[in-house]
Scaffold this active site. Structure first.
Site, mmCIF file in Angstrom:
data_model
loop_
_atom_site.group_PDB
_atom_site.id
_atom_site.type_symbol
_atom_site.label_atom_id
_atom_site.label_comp_id
_atom_site.label_asym_id
_atom_site.label_seq_id
_atom_site.Cartn_x
_atom_site.Cartn_y
_atom_site.Cartn_z
ATOM 1 N N HIS A 1 -10.511 28.454 -9.842
ATOM 2 C CA HIS A 1 -9.665 28.890 -10.959
ATOM 3 C C HIS A 1 -8.270 28.311 -10.790
ATOM 4 O O HIS A 1 -7.933 27.764 -9.737
ATOM 5 C CB HIS A 1 -9.592 30.428 -11.028
ATOM 6 C CG HIS A 1 -8.925 31.067 -9.851
ATOM 7 N ND1 HIS A 1 -9.619 31.458 -8.725
ATOM 8 C CD2 HIS A 1 -7.619 31.379 -9.605
ATOM 9 C CE1 HIS A 1 -8.775 31.998 -7.859
ATOM 10 N NE2 HIS A 1 -7.556 31.948 -8.360
ATOM 11 N N HIS B 1 0.199 19.991 -15.794
ATOM 12 C CA HIS B 1 -0.635 20.515 -16.885
ATOM 13 C C HIS B 1 -2.049 20.777 -16.418
ATOM 14 O O HIS B 1 -2.480 20.285 -15.370
ATOM 15 C CB HIS B 1 -0.641 19.560 -18.081
ATOM 16 C CG HIS B 1 -1.255 18.211 -17.813
ATOM 17 N ND1 HIS B 1 -0.520 17.111 -17.456
ATOM 18 C CD2 HIS B 1 -2.546 17.793 -17.840
ATOM 19 C CE1 HIS B 1 -1.315 16.073 -17.291
ATOM 20 N NE2 HIS B 1 -2.573 16.455 -17.505
ATOM 21 N N GLU C 1 -3.868 20.506 -22.055
ATOM 22 C CA GLU C 1 -4.493 19.292 -22.574
ATOM 23 C C GLU C 1 -5.935 19.633 -22.920
ATOM 24 O O GLU C 1 -6.538 20.499 -22.281
ATOM 25 C CB GLU C 1 -4.448 18.218 -21.474
ATOM 26 C CG GLU C 1 -5.208 16.944 -21.796
ATOM 27 C CD GLU C 1 -5.153 15.920 -20.648
ATOM 28 O OE1 GLU C 1 -4.315 16.076 -19.724
ATOM 29 O OE2 GLU C 1 -5.969 14.987 -20.660
HETATM 30 FE FE LIG Z 1 -4.161 15.158 -17.984
HETATM 31 FE FE LIG Z 2 -6.032 32.827 -7.249
#
Ligand SMILES: [Fe+2]
Ligand SMILES: [Fe+2]
Length: 318
Positions: free
Chosen positions: A10, A81, A129
């Site tokens: 994650h 990003h 993105e």
């Molecule tokens: Fe990217």
């Molecule tokens: Fe975490």
């Protein structure tokens, strides 16, 4: 023991208002809200967990709600990003139309070579993105030898040479009334940060995480600087949800600052608690400052800091 992570577990970001974040990621981007709970380490902080319906590692993003904390900024040791995958260019253009029609400013689609990309920000300024699956990293190198030679973008891909007007005008021809089935985001496509030494980090990602260099290129917006990619790669395939990419800013002192609109840490996968123990010992043997194994909401994990300052975690699938 040679440990290689399967890929991202994650990514955790910082938001100023949980309700706004739920509206944006669940209602507007189509993520499933899996859990809303107090953070394990800091019960006064609320944490949100989003992903696919099953909570599959590699599709998970979480948010810490930090009220009254200033905006962070990207820089060395931070993430610039996060990219989510989409299956086709047609669906990507539907996203552009959907976002635009809801007053979200979108740039792109830009031709990054290995994928096409559109960019926008969440309500806190976190850069997001949406990237296509195709054509993939074998566009310019055979699968057996990814990352061995520098791949230069075509001139028409570089800032200042792109046809920005044509790119801005490109969108889905009709309004998009809802998130259609083909638009479904497929999880983390890649995560891109900034580092001051791509060579040092190549050694570190390989040693610490078992990730291998899969692409050496340059930043299309600043072609004098490198843009390198690492992933769970065995010479035969690049595992999904495993591409970590870094813009190289050699010798830069422009450091990332934690805060709203920034990524707090990036977590990679361990199979189970037993393997997590091995990860702990392995990372400790590299003289890294590793936390003990901690029990979280859904998984167990350890945290450590990369040499460029990025906070990382290894979290169990089970
Ligand atoms: Fe990217
Ligand atoms: Fe975490």
């Amino acid at each position: 023991m040679n440990l290689r992570t399967r890929g991202f577990h994650h990514s955790t970001m910082v938001a100023r208002d949980s309700n706004l974040t739920i509206q944006f990621y669940r209602d507007f981007l189509g993520f499933t809200l899996l859990l809303r709970a107090a953070n394990t380490d800091d019960p006064d902080t609320e944490q949100l967990f989003f992903g696919d319906d099953a909570g599959t590692p590699g599709t998970l993003i979480t948010f810490l709600e930090w009220k009254n904390i200033p905006r962070g900024r990207w820089g060395v040791g931070g993430i610039h990003h996060i990219a989510f995958g989409v299956t086709s260019e047609a669906a990507q253009l539907k996203w552009k139309r959907w976002l635009n029609d809801h007053d979200v400013v979108v740039s792109g689609p830009y031709d990054r070579g290995w994928f096409k990309s559109i960019y926008f920000t969440d309500p806190d300024g976190q850069v997001l993105e949406i990237a296509t699956a195709e054509p993939g990293y074998t566009l310019d190198e055979p699968i057996e030898s990814l990352g061995t030679t520098v791949q230069m973008p075509r001139e028409s891909q570089l800032r200042g040479h792109r046809d920005e007007e044509a790119i801005a005008a490109l969108t889905h021809p009709l309004p998009v009334g809802s998130i259609e089935p083909d638009m479904r985001l497929t999880g983390i496509h890649h995560i891109t940060g900034m580092t001051n030494d791509v060579h040092m980090m190549t050694e570190f990602y390989e040693q610490a995480l078992g990730l291998r260099l899969i692409k050496k290129s340059v930043n299309q917006d600043d072609p004098a600087t490198p843009h390198w990619f690492w992933a769970n790669y065995d010479g035969k395939q690049v595992a999904p949800h495993s591409s970590l990419t870094m813009f190289g800013w050699p010798t830069s002192n422009y450091r990332a600052r934690a805060g709203v609109g920034q990524t707090h840490h990036v977590a990679f996968r361990a199979d189970d608690v037993e393997q997590l123990g091995a990860w702990h010992d392995h990372l400790s043997s590299m003289q890294l400052d590793v936390t003990p194994v901690l029990r979280r909401q859904y998984y167990s994990s350890v945290y450590f800091t990369a040499p460029d300052g990025l906070l990382m975690e290894i979290a169990t699938d089970s």
